[in-house]
Design a protein around this motif. Structure first.
Motif, mmCIF file in Angstrom:
data_model
loop_
_atom_site.group_PDB
_atom_site.id
_atom_site.type_symbol
_atom_site.label_atom_id
_atom_site.label_comp_id
_atom_site.label_asym_id
_atom_site.label_seq_id
_atom_site.Cartn_x
_atom_site.Cartn_y
_atom_site.Cartn_z
ATOM 1 N N ASP A 247 0.829 -1.213 0.000
ATOM 2 C CA ASP A 247 0.000 0.000 0.000
ATOM 3 C C ASP A 247 0.862 1.262 0.000
ATOM 4 O OD1 ASP A 247 1.049 -0.201 2.537
ATOM 5 O OD2 ASP A 247 -0.766 0.523 3.540
ATOM 6 N N LYS A 248 2.154 1.104 -0.282
ATOM 7 C CA LYS A 248 3.079 2.237 -0.260
ATOM 8 C C LYS A 248 3.675 2.474 -1.644
ATOM 9 C CE LYS A 248 4.376 1.487 4.588
ATOM 10 N NZ LYS A 248 3.946 2.770 5.158
ATOM 11 N N TYR A 249 4.205 3.693 -1.826
ATOM 12 C CA TYR A 249 4.811 4.077 -3.097
ATOM 13 C C TYR A 249 6.231 4.567 -2.845
ATOM 14 C CZ TYR A 249 0.035 4.066 -4.903
ATOM 15 O OH TYR A 249 -1.234 3.699 -5.272
ATOM 16 N N GLN A 250 7.118 4.287 -3.835
ATOM 17 C CA GLN A 250 8.490 4.778 -3.717
ATOM 18 C C GLN A 250 8.969 5.321 -5.054
ATOM 19 O OE1 GLN A 250 11.431 2.147 -1.944
ATOM 20 N NE2 GLN A 250 12.558 3.938 -1.227
ATOM 21 N N THR A 251 9.755 6.388 -4.989
ATOM 22 C CA THR A 251 10.281 7.067 -6.167
ATOM 23 C C THR A 251 11.246 6.163 -6.930
ATOM 24 O OG1 THR A 251 10.069 9.169 -5.019
ATOM 25 C CG2 THR A 251 11.509 9.129 -6.940
ATOM 26 N N GLN A 252 11.160 6.214 -8.262
ATOM 27 C CA GLN A 252 11.954 5.330 -9.109
ATOM 28 C C GLN A 252 12.966 6.067 -9.986
ATOM 29 O OE1 GLN A 252 11.682 1.696 -9.034
ATOM 30 N NE2 GLN A 252 10.911 2.564 -7.130
ATOM 31 N N ILE A 253 13.212 7.343 -9.724
ATOM 32 C CA ILE A 253 14.251 8.068 -10.456
ATOM 33 C C ILE A 253 15.263 8.625 -9.457
ATOM 34 C CG2 ILE A 253 12.729 8.683 -12.367
ATOM 35 C CD1 ILE A 253 12.600 11.534 -11.172
ATOM 36 N N ILE A 254 16.476 8.859 -9.921
ATOM 37 C CA ILE A 254 17.530 9.421 -9.080
ATOM 38 C C ILE A 254 17.207 10.881 -8.751
ATOM 39 C CG2 ILE A 254 19.948 10.145 -9.072
ATOM 40 C CD1 ILE A 254 20.573 7.680 -10.785
ATOM 41 N N LEU A 255 17.398 11.249 -7.501
ATOM 42 C CA LEU A 255 17.264 12.639 -7.081
ATOM 43 C C LEU A 255 18.617 13.154 -6.595
ATOM 44 C CD1 LEU A 255 13.892 12.737 -5.073
ATOM 45 C CD2 LEU A 255 14.271 12.976 -7.524
ATOM 46 N N THR A 256 18.956 14.360 -6.978
ATOM 47 C CA THR A 256 20.178 15.002 -6.494
ATOM 48 C C THR A 256 19.790 16.197 -5.632
ATOM 49 O OG1 THR A 256 20.296 16.359 -8.505
ATOM 50 C CG2 THR A 256 21.512 14.294 -8.505
ATOM 51 N N GLU A 455 18.623 1.305 -8.519
ATOM 52 C CA GLU A 455 19.929 0.963 -9.080
ATOM 53 C C GLU A 455 20.673 2.234 -9.497
ATOM 54 O OE1 GLU A 455 21.928 -1.507 -12.839
ATOM 55 O OE2 GLU A 455 19.741 -1.398 -12.596
ATOM 56 N N VAL A 456 21.893 2.354 -9.029
ATOM 57 C CA VAL A 456 22.741 3.482 -9.420
ATOM 58 C C VAL A 456 24.069 2.917 -9.915
ATOM 59 C CG1 VAL A 456 23.907 5.589 -8.686
ATOM 60 C CG2 VAL A 456 21.686 5.004 -7.700
ATOM 61 N N ASP A 457 24.251 2.910 -11.241
ATOM 62 C CA ASP A 457 25.525 2.497 -11.823
ATOM 63 C C ASP A 457 26.166 3.705 -12.498
ATOM 64 O OD1 ASP A 457 24.155 2.861 -14.231
ATOM 65 O OD2 ASP A 457 23.722 0.734 -14.453
ATOM 66 N N GLU A 458 27.345 3.495 -13.078
ATOM 67 C CA GLU A 458 28.078 4.628 -13.646
ATOM 68 C C GLU A 458 27.367 5.217 -14.859
ATOM 69 O OE1 GLU A 458 32.106 3.532 -14.340
ATOM 70 O OE2 GLU A 458 32.647 3.647 -12.206
ATOM 71 N N GLY A 459 26.646 4.373 -15.612
ATOM 72 C CA GLY A 459 25.915 4.875 -16.769
ATOM 73 C C GLY A 459 24.770 5.787 -16.382
ATOM 74 N N ARG A 460 24.002 5.386 -15.368
ATOM 75 C CA ARG A 460 22.897 6.215 -14.892
ATOM 76 C C ARG A 460 23.429 7.470 -14.201
ATOM 77 N NH1 ARG A 460 17.880 3.868 -14.184
ATOM 78 N NH2 ARG A 460 17.577 4.823 -12.144
ATOM 79 N N SER A 461 24.510 7.301 -13.464
ATOM 80 C CA SER A 461 25.112 8.446 -12.790
ATOM 81 C C SER A 461 25.607 9.481 -13.796
ATOM 82 C CB SER A 461 26.276 7.982 -11.911
ATOM 83 O OG SER A 461 27.008 9.072 -11.407
ATOM 84 N N LEU A 462 26.181 9.008 -14.919
ATOM 85 C CA LEU A 462 26.711 9.937 -15.921
ATOM 86 C C LEU A 462 25.614 10.848 -16.450
ATOM 87 C CD1 LEU A 462 29.095 10.863 -17.694
ATOM 88 C CD2 LEU A 462 28.375 9.162 -19.376
ATOM 89 N N LEU A 463 24.450 10.283 -16.762
ATOM 90 C CA LEU A 463 23.366 11.104 -17.286
ATOM 91 C C LEU A 463 22.783 12.020 -16.209
ATOM 92 C CD1 LEU A 463 21.422 8.710 -19.686
ATOM 93 C CD2 LEU A 463 23.086 10.471 -20.243
ATOM 94 N N ALA A 464 22.654 11.487 -14.991
ATOM 95 C CA ALA A 464 22.053 12.285 -13.915
ATOM 96 C C ALA A 464 22.937 13.445 -13.486
ATOM 97 C CB ALA A 464 21.748 11.388 -12.712
#
Length: 496
Positions: A247-256, A455-464
């Motif tokens: 019954d809960k929700y969680q954010t699915q994108i990286i936040l800075t 998931e936070v890998d180097e590819g996702r981190s590079l774009l973020a």
């Protein structure tokens, strides 16, 4: 964080904890109990904190959760007069539609926290005067389900009216939020307006980032009734920004946030100045050779030529570093990568140069291609009358095509660019190295701050963090000798 370190920090802040507890409950004995509960909860959960620098933000979240549990526990021990809440009749006739004046405010508050089915059935039964049968027909459910919702709601209201509710900080102090999107395809206005013209979507994502939250919990944190949250949460879920867990929700994108940018910049400017110095020195020593290539504009100011050589180096080196795939579904024919920047631009670190638009190609009907990376000062993004950065770039390219003498940017043909790339290949290699080093710092920081489910890998981190990484490198190179030619210079190389 270790339990021992958490215990040390708790001991250092005992007076503050007690003062906070006393501001919540007036009785000194209750305040001591609440402060003790907070201290125990912090120490027992210390192993869950992966970034020590985030301790105080995490600490006060523990304190708020412990206070909520404290109130719930006290409410269960309190006898509540619920005669003002109508009983559910066995007969299917409307009950009274009003409650006693002394409980009206509390009743409205608790109704605002109810989930959709409970709220709809209760409002129609108690306020709109519909019978159980009429409600069942209205929502295409059974009469037994209606009776269950009404019975369950009565229990929820009975407990809730006795509670002392506390709205979260975001109810009066919303977090600055800006959605950033790398996309391929056609961006829709609906998607952009989802965040640009409204505060609520960004606040939902900020609130549900570290810990999954139910709609009622979000309601209290944001100070917004569930009836207004449900549609927003549905839209965010449809777009893939939120994921439901029970019954809960969680954010699915990286936040800075502010802490991330400050931490990364402090480390990079301390450790990687020597790498930036190699790039600045290498380009500066090749200025005469760059002019000798003979492209249009080779006689322009040397600072401008060197800066644009840095722009080309950044754009070329970036293409060598693997980035995440654009897999976030935006609409039928558009995919992208999305992240959120949850911080005030005015609180960003003191980088001199801010990157704000990057494209490897800008295809036009006439076949003209441009490579551009736009920089500005003090986070002031300016399109100079154009709605989008590419319109601004197109205007400059059009001016160049009309009259080479009027342009303030160099124009390089493919064969001339090939000579330039051969000339500055060492600097491009060094820029690639620096991008990878900075991205490693960004990845480590994002991982320590992100929830375990993300998931936070180097590819996702590079774009973020791409624009911030470009900003850091440009600032370091400027500190080590390169000069930004003039305020408002587009930093564009046109390729004909």
């Amino acid at each position: 964080m270790t339990r021992e370190r958490a215990a040390e920090l708790v001991a250092e802040n005992m007076k503050t904890i007690y003062a906070w507890a006393l501001s919540r409950v007036s009785d000194k004995a209750d305040a001591e109990d609440l402060a003790g509960d907070v201290m125990v909860a912090v120490i027992e959960n210390a192993h869950r904190l992966r970034c020590d620098d985030a301790f105080f933000g995490w600490f006060w979240q523990i304190a708020r959760n412990t206070y909520a549990s404290f109130l719930n526990k006290r409410a269960k021990e309190t006898t509540v007069d619920c005669d003002s809440i109508p009983e559910i009749a066995d007969a299917e006739t409307p009950e009274e539609t009003t409650v006693c004046k002394e409980t009206t405010s509390a009743l409205y508050r608790e109704l605002a926290l109810l989930a959709k089915h409970h709220r709809n059935c209760s409002v129609d039964y108690y306020f709109n005067g519909l019978s159980v049968k009429e409600i069942a027909e209205k929502y295409s459910i059974t009469s037994e389900n209606v009776k269950y919702y009404l019975f369950k709601t009565r229990k929820i209201l009975k407990e809730g009216i006795a509670m002392e509710r506390q709205f979260g900080e975001k109810s009066f102090n919303p977090t600055p939020f800006e959605l950033q999107v790398f996309f391929c395809g056609t961006m829709t206005e609906e998607y952009l307006k989802l965040f640009k013209e409204r505060k609520l979507p960004g606040q939902i994502l900020s609130a549900a980032y570290y810990t999954p939250m139910s709609i009622s919990e979000l309601c209290l944190e944001l100070g917004v009734p569930t009836v207004y949250l449900e549609d927003e949460i549905h839209i965010l879920s449809e777009y893939g920004f939120l994921k439901k867990k029970g019954d809960k929700y969680q954010t699915q994108i990286i936040l800075t946030d502010d802490g991330f940018y400050s931490e990364v910049w402090e480390k990079c400017k301390k450790e990687y100045r020597s790498e930036a110095a190699k790039i600045s020195k290498g380009l500066s020593e090749k200025l005469d050779s760059i002019r000798d290539i003979g492209f249009i504009g080779n006689d322009l100011d040397g600072d401008l030529l060197l800066w644009d050589a840095l722009v080309i180096s950044l754009a070329e080196a970036y293409q060598r570093v693997p980035a995440a795939e654009l897999s976030h579904k935006i609409n039928r024919d558009t995919v992208g990568f999305c992240y959120g920047r949850a911080c005030d631009k005015n609180n960003m670190p003191d980088v001199k140069r801010t990157a704000w638009a990057l494209a490897n190609t800008n295809n036009r009907e006439d076949g003209q291609i441009t490579l551009f990376l736009l920089f500005s000062k003090n986070n002031e993004y300016t399109y100079k009358g154009a709605y989008h950065a590419d319109e601004y770039v197109n205007g400059i390219v059009d001016a160049y095509r009309e009259d080479h003498g009027k342009t303030e940017i160099p124009a390089i043909y493919p064969e001339e660019k090939e000579k330039l790339m051969e000339l500055i290949k060492d600097e491009v290699d060094n820029v690639e190295k620096l991008i990878r080093l900075c991205n490693g710092v960004c990845t480590e920081s994002l991982r320590s701050r992100a929830p375990e489910s993300l998931e936070v890998d180097e590819g996702r981190s590079l774009l973020a963090t791409l624009m911030f990484t470009m900003s850091m490198i440009a600032t370091l190179c400027e500190d080590e000798g390169l000069r930004y030619p003039e305020e408002g210079h587009p930093g564009i190389i046109a390729l004909n």
